[in-house]
Design a protein around this motif. Structure first.
Motif, PDB file in Angstrom:
ATOM      1  N   ALA A 180      44.404  38.537  43.003  1.00 28.13           N
ATOM      2  CA  ALA A 180      45.146  38.869  44.222  1.00 28.13           C
ATOM      3  C   ALA A 180      44.830  40.290  44.691  1.00 28.13           C
ATOM      4  O   ALA A 180      44.611  40.535  45.885  1.00 28.13           O
ATOM      5  N   MET A 181      44.792  41.237  43.749  1.00 26.05           N
ATOM      6  CA  MET A 181      44.450  42.622  44.094  1.00 26.05           C
ATOM      7  C   MET A 181      43.008  42.720  44.580  1.00 26.05           C
ATOM      8  O   MET A 181      42.704  43.426  45.550  1.00 26.05           O
ATOM      9  N   LEU A 182      42.112  42.011  43.888  1.00 28.72           N
ATOM     10  CA  LEU A 182      40.696  42.057  44.256  1.00 28.72           C
ATOM     11  C   LEU A 182      40.489  41.549  45.676  1.00 28.72           C
ATOM     12  O   LEU A 182      39.707  42.123  46.449  1.00 28.72           O
ATOM     13  N   GLN A 183      41.190  40.488  46.033  1.00 23.19           N
ATOM     14  CA  GLN A 183      41.078  39.939  47.378  1.00 23.19           C
ATOM     15  C   GLN A 183      41.528  40.958  48.422  1.00 23.19           C
ATOM     16  O   GLN A 183      40.881  41.137  49.460  1.00 23.19           O
ATOM     17  N   LEU A 184      42.625  41.669  48.152  1.00 23.02           N
ATOM     18  CA  LEU A 184      43.121  42.678  49.086  1.00 23.02           C
ATOM     19  C   LEU A 184      42.141  43.840  49.227  1.00 23.02           C
ATOM     20  O   LEU A 184      41.913  44.342  50.327  1.00 23.02           O
ATOM     21  N   VAL A 185      41.550  44.271  48.110  1.00 23.98           N
ATOM     22  CA  VAL A 185      40.589  45.368  48.152  1.00 23.98           C
ATOM     23  C   VAL A 185      39.365  44.964  48.969  1.00 23.98           C
ATOM     24  O   VAL A 185      38.843  45.748  49.774  1.00 23.98           O
ATOM     25  N   GLN A 209      39.274  42.850  51.360  1.00 24.29           N
ATOM     26  CA  GLN A 209      39.669  42.825  52.762  1.00 24.29           C
ATOM     27  C   GLN A 209      39.753  44.232  53.336  1.00 24.29           C
ATOM     28  O   GLN A 209      39.505  44.433  54.538  1.00 24.29           O
ATOM     29  N   LEU A 210      40.083  45.206  52.508  1.00 26.40           N
ATOM     30  CA  LEU A 210      40.083  46.600  52.962  1.00 26.40           C
ATOM     31  C   LEU A 210      38.668  47.075  53.259  1.00 26.40           C
ATOM     32  O   LEU A 210      38.414  47.759  54.255  1.00 26.40           O
ATOM     33  N   ILE A 211      37.748  46.731  52.361  1.00 24.94           N
ATOM     34  CA  ILE A 211      36.378  47.217  52.475  1.00 24.94           C
ATOM     35  C   ILE A 211      35.639  46.561  53.639  1.00 24.94           C
ATOM     36  O   ILE A 211      34.871  47.209  54.349  1.00 24.94           O
ATOM     37  N   HIS A 212      35.883  45.285  53.861  1.00 29.68           N
ATOM     38  CA  HIS A 212      35.183  44.542  54.909  1.00 29.68           C
ATOM     39  C   HIS A 212      36.172  44.072  55.960  1.00 29.68           C
ATOM     40  O   HIS A 212      36.848  43.064  55.774  1.00 29.68           O
ATOM     41  N   MET A 213      36.250  44.820  57.068  1.00 30.52           N
ATOM     42  CA  MET A 213      37.170  44.473  58.146  1.00 30.52           C
ATOM     43  C   MET A 213      36.392  44.320  59.444  1.00 30.52           C
ATOM     44  O   MET A 213      35.992  45.307  60.061  1.00 30.52           O
ATOM     45  N   PRO A 214      36.166  43.075  59.874  1.00 30.70           N
ATOM     46  CA  PRO A 214      35.370  42.835  61.083  1.00 30.70           C
ATOM     47  C   PRO A 214      36.190  42.957  62.363  1.00 30.70           C
ATOM     48  O   PRO A 214      36.290  42.024  63.151  1.00 30.70           O
ATOM     49  N   MET A 240      29.739  27.853  45.705  1.00 30.74           N
ATOM     50  CA  MET A 240      28.292  27.947  45.850  1.00 30.74           C
ATOM     51  C   MET A 240      27.866  27.570  47.270  1.00 30.74           C
ATOM     52  O   MET A 240      27.004  28.219  47.866  1.00 30.74           O
ATOM     53  N   ARG A 241      28.504  26.560  47.834  1.00 38.63           N
ATOM     54  CA  ARG A 241      28.125  26.110  49.179  1.00 38.63           C
ATOM     55  C   ARG A 241      28.551  27.086  50.268  1.00 38.63           C
ATOM     56  O   ARG A 241      27.960  27.149  51.329  1.00 38.63           O
ATOM     57  N   SER A 242      29.603  27.848  49.978  1.00 38.15           N
ATOM     58  CA  SER A 242      30.099  28.788  51.000  1.00 38.15           C
ATOM     59  C   SER A 242      29.849  30.246  50.607  1.00 38.15           C
ATOM     60  O   SER A 242      30.487  31.145  51.134  1.00 38.15           O
ATOM     61  N   SER A 243      28.913  30.478  49.692  1.00 43.43           N
ATOM     62  CA  SER A 243      28.714  31.825  49.144  1.00 43.43           C
ATOM     63  C   SER A 243      28.276  32.839  50.181  1.00 43.43           C
ATOM     64  O   SER A 243      28.473  34.040  50.003  1.00 43.43           O
ATOM     65  N   SER A 244      27.699  32.395  51.277  1.00 44.93           N
ATOM     66  CA  SER A 244      27.248  33.351  52.289  1.00 44.93           C
ATOM     67  C   SER A 244      28.400  34.066  52.955  1.00 44.93           C
ATOM     68  O   SER A 244      28.222  35.118  53.567  1.00 44.93           O
ATOM     69  N   THR A 245      29.630  33.512  52.823  1.00 45.94           N
ATOM     70  CA  THR A 245      30.798  34.143  53.452  1.00 45.94           C
ATOM     71  C   THR A 245      31.615  34.951  52.471  1.00 45.94           C
ATOM     72  O   THR A 245      32.618  35.532  52.833  1.00 45.94           O
ATOM     73  N   VAL A 246      31.190  34.987  51.178  1.00 48.83           N
ATOM     74  CA  VAL A 246      31.937  35.684  50.146  1.00 48.83           C
ATOM     75  C   VAL A 246      31.348  37.055  49.933  1.00 48.83           C
ATOM     76  O   VAL A 246      30.141  37.234  49.881  1.00 48.83           O
ATOM     77  N   PHE A 247      32.238  38.048  49.806  1.00 48.98           N
ATOM     78  CA  PHE A 247      31.796  39.441  49.555  1.00 48.98           C
ATOM     79  C   PHE A 247      31.175  39.544  48.178  1.00 48.98           C
ATOM     80  O   PHE A 247      31.726  39.082  47.216  1.00 48.98           O
TER      81      PHE A 247
END
Length: 327
Positions: A165-170, A172-177, A320-327
């Protein structure tokens, strides 16, 4: 927030050779010289809130000296990088994938960042008044504030391994489009969410026992060596007793010391690192699910898939199929 708190934070920029034009405003600071390269982004969405995102590579060890005369609170999340420091004689290790909450009364210290590797961190600085205000909303009837938690000490730190949960928030902080205006609003919301989650887990849910456990510098180095052994032998790790023998510690020291430094158990850490490595392999597109599982030491693909889903909230095949959208 007083300028003195900004001055405390700016000590880091000065000694890490990040050039800044403003003392207290949002600014992206870069460095590129013979000792390292990268950037530090300071974001000030409101006067009493400072966010610092750091992503740099140090070519050699870098020592930073600091002092803090104005009480404040720092929440720091380390994704990459290693080092060791001390504040008023209290030793502070820096380890990947850890969350650190520092209550700073007054004092001085030093920190040495390890060279030859990346340093990726997200840090949040708030004054004592804001910290106490946030605690009122999450304490659930418990009596807690900065001075009660700090007691007679001038500095105290809480630490744990970062959770999903913390990792997801971090991330989102680093990558904000978003545009600048929307980004500030969105970032402020995510920071407040991260502060609330971190305070709840670090202050009210954790077992306080490991904080009273002390280690010598030699024992700390042995704990780090044990971690390196786990990563080197991820596919076929040693038993706890064998790991203790190789590292040169008894099993009690290894278990208690590892929990204090990395915020989790020895094999809890191994499990997290196996899953993280498998995630990277799947993200590369060169490994199938079964191959990634076997590479990190899972002999049962179904067990691996279950562990992956529990940790990341998604099946490895879907990831694996959606890895292009994962940080």
């Amino acid at each position: 927030m007083t300028e003195s708190v900004h001055d405390n934070v700016n000590q880091f920029f000065d000694q890490m050779d990040f050039f800044y034009r403003s003392l207290n405003r949002t600014e992206n600071m870069e460095r590129s010289d013979s000792t390292g390269e990268g950037f530090a982004l300071r974001i000030v969405p409101r006067p009493e809130l400072i966010i610092v995102l750091t992503n740099c590579t140090l070519y050699k060890n870098k020592q930073v000296n600091f002092r803090f005369d104005i009480p404040m609170v720092e929440l720091s999340i380390c994704l990459e990088g290693e080092g060791v420091g001390q504040v008023n004689g209290f030793e502070i290790p820096l380890c990947p994938n850890t969350v650190n909450l520092g209550l700073m009364g007054h004092g001085a210290g030093e920190f040495c960042f390890a060279g030859g590797r990346s340093l990726v961190t997200a840090s949040i600085y708030i004054p004592v008044s804001s910290f106490n205000h946030y605690l009122e909303n999450i304490a659930q009837g418990k009596t807690a504030d900065f001075h009660r938690l700090l007691g007679s000490k001038s500095f105290h730190q809480y630490r744990q391994a970062i959770n999903p949960a913390m990792l997801q928030l971090v991330r989102q902080l680093i990558h904000m489009p978003f545009s600048q205006a929307i980004r500030n609003i969105h970032m402020e919301c995510k920071v407040l969410e991260l502060l609330s989650l971190s305070f709840q887990q670090l202050l009210f849910e954790n077992d306080p026992g490991p904080s009273s456990f002390s280690m010598t510098r030699s024992e700390l180095e042995k704990i780090r060596r044990a971690r390196e052994i786990l990563l080197e032998r991820m596919e076929c790790p040693p038993s706890l007793l064998e790991l203790s023998r190789i590292a040169g510690l008894n099993d009690f020291k290894l278990k208690a010391g590892f929990k204090k430094v990395y915020g989790t158990t020895v094999f809890g850490y191994l499990r997290e690192q196996r899953l993280e490595k498998a995630k990277q392999l799947l993200q590369s597109g060169r490994f199938r699910v079964g191959e990634a599982a076997a590479y990190v030491g899972y002999t049962n693909s179904s067990y691996f898939a279950d562990a992956f889903r529990k940790h990341y909230g998604v099946n490895p095949g879907e990831f694996m199929r959606s890895s292009s959208t994962v940080f």
